[in-house]
Design a protein around this motif. Structure first.
Motif, PDB file in Angstrom:
ATOM      1  N   GLN A   1       5.096  -4.553  -0.725  1.00 53.80           N
ATOM      2  CA  GLN A   1       5.577  -4.020  -1.928  1.00 53.80           C
ATOM      3  C   GLN A   1       5.837  -2.737  -2.015  1.00 53.80           C
ATOM      4  N   THR A   2       5.998  -1.872  -0.631  1.00 46.83           N
ATOM      5  CA  THR A   2       6.352  -0.651  -0.425  1.00 46.83           C
ATOM      6  C   THR A   2       7.380  -0.480   0.544  1.00 46.83           C
ATOM      7  N   ASN A   3       7.938   0.744   1.021  1.00 50.58           N
ATOM      8  CA  ASN A   3       8.721   0.953   2.160  1.00 50.58           C
ATOM      9  C   ASN A   3       8.023   1.564   3.243  1.00 50.58           C
ATOM     10  N   VAL A   4       6.832   1.407   3.263  1.00 50.37           N
ATOM     11  CA  VAL A   4       6.033   1.828   4.504  1.00 50.37           C
ATOM     12  C   VAL A   4       5.759   0.831   5.429  1.00 50.37           C
ATOM     13  N   HIS A   5       6.133   0.903   6.738  1.00 51.75           N
ATOM     14  CA  HIS A   5       5.870   0.039   7.880  1.00 51.75           C
ATOM     15  C   HIS A   5       4.385  -0.320   7.842  1.00 51.75           C
ATOM     16  N   PHE A   6       4.170  -1.482   8.269  1.00 56.09           N
ATOM     17  CA  PHE A   6       2.649  -2.045   8.249  1.00 56.09           C
ATOM     18  C   PHE A   6       2.317  -2.372   9.842  1.00 56.09           C
ATOM     19  N   GLY A   7       1.502  -1.726  10.289  1.00 55.93           N
ATOM     20  CA  GLY A   7       0.946  -1.747  11.625  1.00 55.93           C
ATOM     21  C   GLY A   7      -0.475  -1.944  11.825  1.00 55.93           C
ATOM     22  N   LEU A   8      -0.953  -2.343  13.140  1.00 55.93           N
ATOM     23  CA  LEU A   8      -2.426  -2.680  13.442  1.00 55.93           C
ATOM     24  C   LEU A   8      -2.814  -2.163  14.447  1.00 55.93           C
TER      25      LEU A   8
ATOM     26  N   ASN B   1      -3.927  -2.621  -2.856  1.00 56.43           N
ATOM     27  CA  ASN B   1      -2.801  -2.057  -3.757  1.00 56.43           C
ATOM     28  C   ASN B   1      -3.073  -0.479  -3.989  1.00 56.43           C
ATOM     29  N   ARG B   2      -4.276  -0.070  -4.159  1.00 58.10           N
ATOM     30  CA  ARG B   2      -4.714   1.248  -4.050  1.00 58.10           C
ATOM     31  C   ARG B   2      -4.418   2.007  -2.797  1.00 58.10           C
ATOM     32  N   PHE B   3      -4.677   1.207  -1.882  1.00 61.78           N
ATOM     33  CA  PHE B   3      -4.583   1.717  -0.215  1.00 61.78           C
ATOM     34  C   PHE B   3      -3.060   2.203  -0.492  1.00 61.78           C
ATOM     35  N   ALA B   4      -2.290   1.086  -0.551  1.00 58.56           N
ATOM     36  CA  ALA B   4      -0.983   1.301  -0.241  1.00 58.56           C
ATOM     37  C   ALA B   4      -0.391   2.363  -1.268  1.00 58.56           C
ATOM     38  N   GLU B   5      -0.852   2.577  -2.272  1.00 61.05           N
ATOM     39  CA  GLU B   5      -0.312   3.533  -3.125  1.00 61.05           C
ATOM     40  C   GLU B   5      -0.590   4.806  -2.770  1.00 61.05           C
ATOM     41  N   ILE B   6      -1.910   5.078  -2.124  1.00 60.03           N
ATOM     42  CA  ILE B   6      -2.274   6.530  -1.772  1.00 60.03           C
ATOM     43  C   ILE B   6      -1.611   6.794  -0.636  1.00 60.03           C
ATOM     44  N   VAL B   7      -1.288   5.839   0.392  1.00 59.47           N
ATOM     45  CA  VAL B   7      -0.318   6.016   1.657  1.00 59.47           C
ATOM     46  C   VAL B   7       0.957   6.342   1.223  1.00 59.47           C
TER      47      VAL B   7
ATOM     48  N   LYS C   1      -1.702  -6.511   4.128  1.00 56.66           N
ATOM     49  CA  LYS C   1      -0.396  -6.724   4.456  1.00 56.66           C
ATOM     50  C   LYS C   1       0.186  -7.245   3.145  1.00 56.66           C
ATOM     51  N   THR C   2      -0.189  -8.091   2.542  1.00 58.16           N
ATOM     52  CA  THR C   2       0.320  -8.317   0.982  1.00 58.16           C
ATOM     53  C   THR C   2       0.695  -6.982   0.423  1.00 58.16           C
ATOM     54  N   ALA C   3      -0.198  -6.004   0.188  1.00 56.37           N
ATOM     55  CA  ALA C   3       0.173  -4.931  -0.637  1.00 56.37           C
ATOM     56  C   ALA C   3       1.256  -4.076   0.055  1.00 56.37           C
ATOM     57  N   PHE C   4       1.280  -4.025   1.284  1.00 63.63           N
ATOM     58  CA  PHE C   4       2.550  -2.717   1.814  1.00 63.63           C
ATOM     59  C   PHE C   4       3.840  -3.796   1.913  1.00 63.63           C
TER      60      PHE C   4
END
Length: 396
Positions: free
Chosen positions: A72-79, A16-22, A67-70
């Motif tokens: 909750q955001t509007n940021v698209h998740f990629g690998l 969740n911290r990762f997602a918030e920073i991004v 994946k679960t954390a992102f």
């Protein structure tokens, strides 16, 4: 009793911290390294027994938590996924004996694993350069990805799918790391670069001077989107699963700038000029106004760049060299109606008249109100009509 040294523990990792920073950085998509060239998978891969983040080290499904954390955001998740592995005996044997055991037993199944399990909206392939796309079975995988996979209607891929494919085939093109063409490209491309000037990974001996400044990243952002590209900025977490504080600080500083200048970035397109030959280090982006023009609805979707029309086009001038007595934009022709708003402030300039360039004296800039003094972004409306195809012009 012998103990195995675990180099990656991630005991402080917080998805969740990762997602918030991004998210705070202003990024709209995030690409996580699911596996790099050493072969360690950040998910419990069935083909990487005892060499993954669930079996050893963190004892966690890092990809799954992110994946679960992102979500909750509007940021698209990629690998990101490395096709080859430096030390895998099967891969080394494939090179010696012209076999395909590594591909069949490791890399090919792993690509299906990450897509089926985590449904990334971006699949960023890498490490493919020594083998052909036939060896990697890239065509077969991509056909499945776009026709049958759970992300078939929304996924995009890069261009690294075998020898000779980079810069030629893909949803977007990377050409090379740190690619910066300085001119408009017809295909959507990506500038993938590092925040640490010297490494894609984490370095314990990194110095503050090794890290790009926020201004340097903003400059790359302007140059990139002016030429039809996206910016992918690499940040290397440490062994404890933390984003180093200096990286976090840089991303937050960039995010504050992006937030104040978002209209010049998001959903913008290149203009008829990418930069200004007169005003040093000035780059352009543009948009079309919503609604109709001369009785017809404005279409923006399929245009590579926005042509210049007085009543329709909004120009954004990114001035990245601010140490001048006058700012003269030779690429912008003005009319009696031309206005220039200084983004990040409430300052609006007008009264330019009909002229072959737009000029604003430095003395009129409210420097004390600017969010930062090293970048000026002007929102220019009602500039004069111009017709120009930047793809057919050599003047940049």
């Amino acid at each position: 009793m012998n103990k195995t040294h675990i180099w990656f523990t991630a005991e402080y990792f917080d998805a969740n911290r990762f997602a918030e920073i991004v998210k705070t950085s202003g990024a709209k998509y995030f690409v996580f390294t699911s596996k790099h060239h050493e072969g360690f998978t950040m998910w419990p891969s069935r083909t990487s027994w005892n060499w993954n983040s669930q079996d050893i080290g963190p004892k966690r499904d890092i990809v799954g938590e992110l994946k679960t954390a992102f979500k909750q955001t509007n940021v698209h998740f990629g690998l990101y996924f490395s096709q080859f592995e430096w030390f895998n005996p099967l891969f080394l044997d494939d090179g010696k004996f012209n076999t395909t055991n590594y591909r069949d037993q490791v890399s090919y199944p792993q690509m299906f694993e990450i897509v089926n399990k985590y449904e990334p909206e971006i699949v960023w392939s890498d490490g493919e350069w020594d083998k052909t796309d036939d060896y990697w079975k890239s065509k077969e995988f991509l056909a499945w990805l776009y026709n049958s996979s759970p992300v078939k209607d929304r996924v995009v891929v890069n261009d690294r799918w075998g020898t000779g494919t980079m810069g030629s085939h893909g949803g977007f093109l990377t050409y090379a790391d740190h690619y910066d063409p300085g001119k408009l490209l017809e295909r959507k491309w990506e500038n993938c670069m590092t925040l640490d000037k010297l490494s894609w990974g984490n370095r314990r001996d990194m110095k503050a001077s090794d890290v790009h400044t926020a201004f340097e990243i903003i400059e790359q952002l302007a140059r990139t989107i002016a030429c039809n590209g996206n910016l992918l900025l690499n940040v290397g977490p440490d062994m404890h699963g933390l984003i180093p504080a200096i990286f976090e600080d840089r991303l937050a500083e960039i995010g504050r700038f992006v937030d104040l200048h978002s209209e010049a970035i998001y959903e913008s397109k290149p203009w008829i000029y990418q930069n200004d030959t007169n005003q040093p280090n000035t780059w352009y982006t543009s948009k079309l106004k919503k609604g109709t023009f001369n009785g017809r609805r404005i279409s923006k979707k399929n245009q590579l760049f926005n042509q210049q029309t007085e009543k329709q086009t909004v120009i954004y001038a990114w001035i990245l060299d601010t140490a001048h007595e006058n700012f003269e934009l030779k690429s912008v022709k003005t009319t009696e109606n031309t206005t220039a708003k200084l983004l990040g402030t409430d300052a609006v300039f007008s009264g330019f008249g009909k002229s072959d360039s737009l000029v604003i004296p430095s003395s009129k800039i409210p420097w004390n109100k600017l969010p930062r003094r090293d970048v000026i972004v002007l929102k220019i409306e009602y500039a004069a009509n111009q017709e120009r195809n930047p793809l057919k012009s050599s003047s940049y």
